[in-house]
Motif scaffolding. Structure first.
Motif, PDB file in Angstrom:
ATOM      1  N   HIS A  23      46.668  40.006  36.484  1.00  0.00           N
ATOM      2  CA  HIS A  23      45.623  40.650  37.288  1.00  0.00           C
ATOM      3  C   HIS A  23      45.762  42.163  37.195  1.00  0.00           C
ATOM      4  CE1 HIS A  23      49.071  40.323  40.045  1.00  0.00           C
ATOM      5  NE2 HIS A  23      48.645  41.478  40.513  1.00  0.00           N
ATOM      6  N   ARG A  24      44.658  42.840  37.480  1.00  0.00           N
ATOM      7  CA  ARG A  24      44.641  44.299  37.523  1.00  0.00           C
ATOM      8  C   ARG A  24      43.803  44.707  38.728  1.00  0.00           C
ATOM      9  NH1 ARG A  24      41.668  48.111  33.191  1.00  0.00           N
ATOM     10  NH2 ARG A  24      39.983  46.818  33.975  1.00  0.00           N
ATOM     11  N   LEU A  25      44.412  45.450  39.622  1.00  0.00           N
ATOM     12  CA  LEU A  25      43.755  45.894  40.847  1.00  0.00           C
ATOM     13  C   LEU A  25      43.276  47.332  40.684  1.00  0.00           C
ATOM     14  CD1 LEU A  25      43.196  45.074  43.830  1.00  0.00           C
ATOM     15  CD2 LEU A  25      45.389  46.137  44.385  1.00  0.00           C
ATOM     16  N   ARG A  26      42.008  47.553  41.047  1.00  0.00           N
ATOM     17  CA  ARG A  26      41.440  48.908  41.020  1.00  0.00           C
ATOM     18  C   ARG A  26      40.780  49.179  42.359  1.00  0.00           C
ATOM     19  NH1 ARG A  26      39.067  46.841  36.307  1.00  0.00           N
ATOM     20  NH2 ARG A  26      37.086  46.775  37.396  1.00  0.00           N
ATOM     21  N   THR A  27      40.941  50.391  42.841  1.00  0.00           N
ATOM     22  CA  THR A  27      40.222  50.797  44.045  1.00  0.00           C
ATOM     23  C   THR A  27      39.396  52.033  43.715  1.00  0.00           C
ATOM     24  OG1 THR A  27      42.084  52.135  44.810  1.00  0.00           O
ATOM     25  CG2 THR A  27      41.954  49.885  45.625  1.00  0.00           C
ATOM     26  N   THR A  28      38.180  52.046  44.233  1.00  0.00           N
ATOM     27  CA  THR A  28      37.314  53.208  44.099  1.00  0.00           C
ATOM     28  C   THR A  28      36.901  53.628  45.510  1.00  0.00           C
ATOM     29  OG1 THR A  28      35.205  52.023  44.014  1.00  0.00           O
ATOM     30  CG2 THR A  28      36.413  52.235  41.929  1.00  0.00           C
ATOM     31  N   ALA A  29      36.078  54.631  45.596  1.00  0.00           N
ATOM     32  CA  ALA A  29      35.600  55.081  46.902  1.00  0.00           C
ATOM     33  C   ALA A  29      34.737  54.015  47.584  1.00  0.00           C
ATOM     34  CB  ALA A  29      34.816  56.374  46.745  1.00  0.00           C
ATOM     35  N   THR A  30      34.165  53.104  46.799  1.00  0.00           N
ATOM     36  CA  THR A  30      33.214  52.135  47.376  1.00  0.00           C
ATOM     37  C   THR A  30      33.611  50.678  47.200  1.00  0.00           C
ATOM     38  OG1 THR A  30      31.922  52.165  45.329  1.00  0.00           O
ATOM     39  CG2 THR A  30      31.264  53.710  47.061  1.00  0.00           C
ATOM     40  N   THR A  31      34.643  50.364  46.414  1.00  0.00           N
ATOM     41  CA  THR A  31      35.012  48.963  46.182  1.00  0.00           C
ATOM     42  C   THR A  31      36.514  48.791  45.977  1.00  0.00           C
ATOM     43  OG1 THR A  31      34.782  49.117  43.782  1.00  0.00           O
ATOM     44  CG2 THR A  31      32.836  48.399  45.013  1.00  0.00           C
ATOM     45  N   VAL A  32      36.946  47.561  46.171  1.00  0.00           N
ATOM     46  CA  VAL A  32      38.238  47.072  45.686  1.00  0.00           C
ATOM     47  C   VAL A  32      37.887  46.030  44.635  1.00  0.00           C
ATOM     48  CG1 VAL A  32      40.305  45.752  46.260  1.00  0.00           C
ATOM     49  CG2 VAL A  32      39.457  47.481  47.854  1.00  0.00           C
ATOM     50  N   ALA A  55      33.100  48.321  50.033  1.00  0.00           N
ATOM     51  CA  ALA A  55      33.548  49.013  51.239  1.00  0.00           C
ATOM     52  C   ALA A  55      32.649  48.627  52.401  1.00  0.00           C
ATOM     53  CB  ALA A  55      33.514  50.520  51.024  1.00  0.00           C
ATOM     54  N   GLY A  56      33.246  48.380  53.539  1.00  0.00           N
ATOM     55  CA  GLY A  56      32.477  48.024  54.709  1.00  0.00           C
ATOM     56  C   GLY A  56      32.103  46.565  54.796  1.00  0.00           C
ATOM     57  N   ALA A  57      32.563  45.753  53.852  1.00  0.00           N
ATOM     58  CA  ALA A  57      32.271  44.313  53.911  1.00  0.00           C
ATOM     59  C   ALA A  57      32.984  43.715  55.115  1.00  0.00           C
ATOM     60  CB  ALA A  57      32.727  43.621  52.631  1.00  0.00           C
ATOM     61  N   PRO A  58      32.323  42.822  55.854  1.00  0.00           N
ATOM     62  CA  PRO A  58      32.978  42.228  57.018  1.00  0.00           C
ATOM     63  C   PRO A  58      34.121  41.310  56.596  1.00  0.00           C
ATOM     64  CG  PRO A  58      30.884  41.168  56.599  1.00  0.00           C
ATOM     65  CD  PRO A  58      30.978  42.320  55.644  1.00  0.00           C
ATOM     66  N   ALA A  59      35.143  41.264  57.419  1.00  0.00           N
ATOM     67  CA  ALA A  59      36.268  40.365  57.161  1.00  0.00           C
ATOM     68  C   ALA A  59      35.824  38.933  57.418  1.00  0.00           C
ATOM     69  CB  ALA A  59      37.443  40.731  58.060  1.00  0.00           C
ATOM     70  N   LEU A  60      36.270  38.011  56.567  1.00  0.00           N
ATOM     71  CA  LEU A  60      35.963  36.591  56.736  1.00  0.00           C
ATOM     72  C   LEU A  60      37.237  35.837  57.070  1.00  0.00           C
ATOM     73  CD1 LEU A  60      33.603  36.009  53.690  1.00  0.00           C
ATOM     74  CD2 LEU A  60      32.956  36.330  56.073  1.00  0.00           C
ATOM     75  N   THR A  61      37.122  34.879  57.940  1.00  0.00           N
ATOM     76  CA  THR A  61      38.237  34.009  58.276  1.00  0.00           C
ATOM     77  C   THR A  61      38.049  32.686  57.533  1.00  0.00           C
ATOM     78  OG1 THR A  61      37.114  32.988  60.146  1.00  0.00           O
ATOM     79  CG2 THR A  61      38.335  35.030  60.582  1.00  0.00           C
ATOM     80  N   PRO A  62      39.087  31.863  57.425  1.00  0.00           N
ATOM     81  CA  PRO A  62      38.912  30.559  56.776  1.00  0.00           C
ATOM     82  C   PRO A  62      37.793  29.733  57.413  1.00  0.00           C
ATOM     83  CG  PRO A  62      41.229  31.054  56.986  1.00  0.00           C
ATOM     84  CD  PRO A  62      40.490  32.135  57.742  1.00  0.00           C
ATOM     85  N   SER A  63      37.619  29.821  58.732  1.00  0.00           N
ATOM     86  CA  SER A  63      36.539  29.045  59.359  1.00  0.00           C
ATOM     87  C   SER A  63      35.170  29.579  58.950  1.00  0.00           C
ATOM     88  CB  SER A  63      36.684  29.039  60.878  1.00  0.00           C
ATOM     89  OG  SER A  63      36.554  30.345  61.400  1.00  0.00           O
ATOM     90  N   ASP A  64      35.049  30.895  58.717  1.00  0.00           N
ATOM     91  CA  ASP A  64      33.792  31.443  58.216  1.00  0.00           C
ATOM     92  C   ASP A  64      33.458  30.863  56.849  1.00  0.00           C
ATOM     93  OD1 ASP A  64      33.459  33.177  60.423  1.00  0.00           O
ATOM     94  OD2 ASP A  64      34.587  34.766  59.425  1.00  0.00           O
ATOM     95  N   LEU A  65      34.458  30.770  56.001  1.00  0.00           N
ATOM     96  CA  LEU A  65      34.248  30.270  54.642  1.00  0.00           C
ATOM     97  C   LEU A  65      33.855  28.797  54.640  1.00  0.00           C
ATOM     98  CD1 LEU A  65      37.208  32.033  52.838  1.00  0.00           C
ATOM     99  CD2 LEU A  65      34.798  32.682  52.800  1.00  0.00           C
ATOM    100  N   SER A  66      34.416  28.017  55.564  1.00  0.00           N
ATOM    101  CA  SER A  66      34.078  26.591  55.585  1.00  0.00           C
ATOM    102  C   SER A  66      32.655  26.349  56.054  1.00  0.00           C
ATOM    103  CB  SER A  66      35.061  25.843  56.485  1.00  0.00           C
ATOM    104  OG  SER A  66      34.892  26.227  57.837  1.00  0.00           O
ATOM    105  N   LYS A  67      32.049  27.310  56.722  1.00  0.00           N
ATOM    106  CA  LYS A  67      30.672  27.173  57.209  1.00  0.00           C
ATOM    107  C   LYS A  67      29.636  27.512  56.141  1.00  0.00           C
ATOM    108  CE  LYS A  67      32.073  28.580  61.809  1.00  0.00           C
ATOM    109  NZ  LYS A  67      32.045  29.691  62.767  1.00  0.00           N
ATOM    110  N   ARG A  68      30.072  28.152  55.071  1.00  0.00           N
ATOM    111  CA  ARG A  68      29.136  28.580  54.035  1.00  0.00           C
ATOM    112  C   ARG A  68      28.764  27.405  53.157  1.00  0.00           C
ATOM    113  NH1 ARG A  68      30.774  34.558  52.263  1.00  0.00           N
ATOM    114  NH2 ARG A  68      28.911  34.232  51.059  1.00  0.00           N
ATOM    115  N   SER A  69      27.512  27.372  52.754  1.00  0.00           N
ATOM    116  CA  SER A  69      27.073  26.314  51.844  1.00  0.00           C
ATOM    117  C   SER A  69      27.281  26.784  50.411  1.00  0.00           C
ATOM    118  CB  SER A  69      25.617  25.971  52.094  1.00  0.00           C
ATOM    119  OG  SER A  69      24.808  27.113  51.932  1.00  0.00           O
TER     120      SER A  69
END
Length: 71
Positions: A23-32, A55-69
């Protein structure tokens, strides 16, 4: 940098195959961004990908992910 660490740890803990990964991790002013590749075994298939967290994306919990279709 907390988000970058969490994205990397999620990749290593939950998403990659155990045989091999890179893997290669990069961070910019607007993204990871995490470029990834993993292989199931010595002769099996492999997967490549790019994980982008804006940047600014809301944090998701495992329960949030299980609700997504599925998309």
């Amino acid at each position: 940098m907390r988000v970058a660490g969490e994205v990397k740890e999620t990749w290593l803990r939950d998403l990659r195959y155990r045989h091999w990964e890179v893997h290669r991790l990069r961070t910019t002013a607007t993204t990871v961004e995490l470029d990834v590749a993993t292989r199931v075994d010595q002769i099996g298939y492999y997967i490549t990908g790019l994980i982008v967290v804006p940047a600014g994306a809301p944090a998701l919990t495992p329960s949030d992910l299980s609700k997504r279709s599925p998309a």
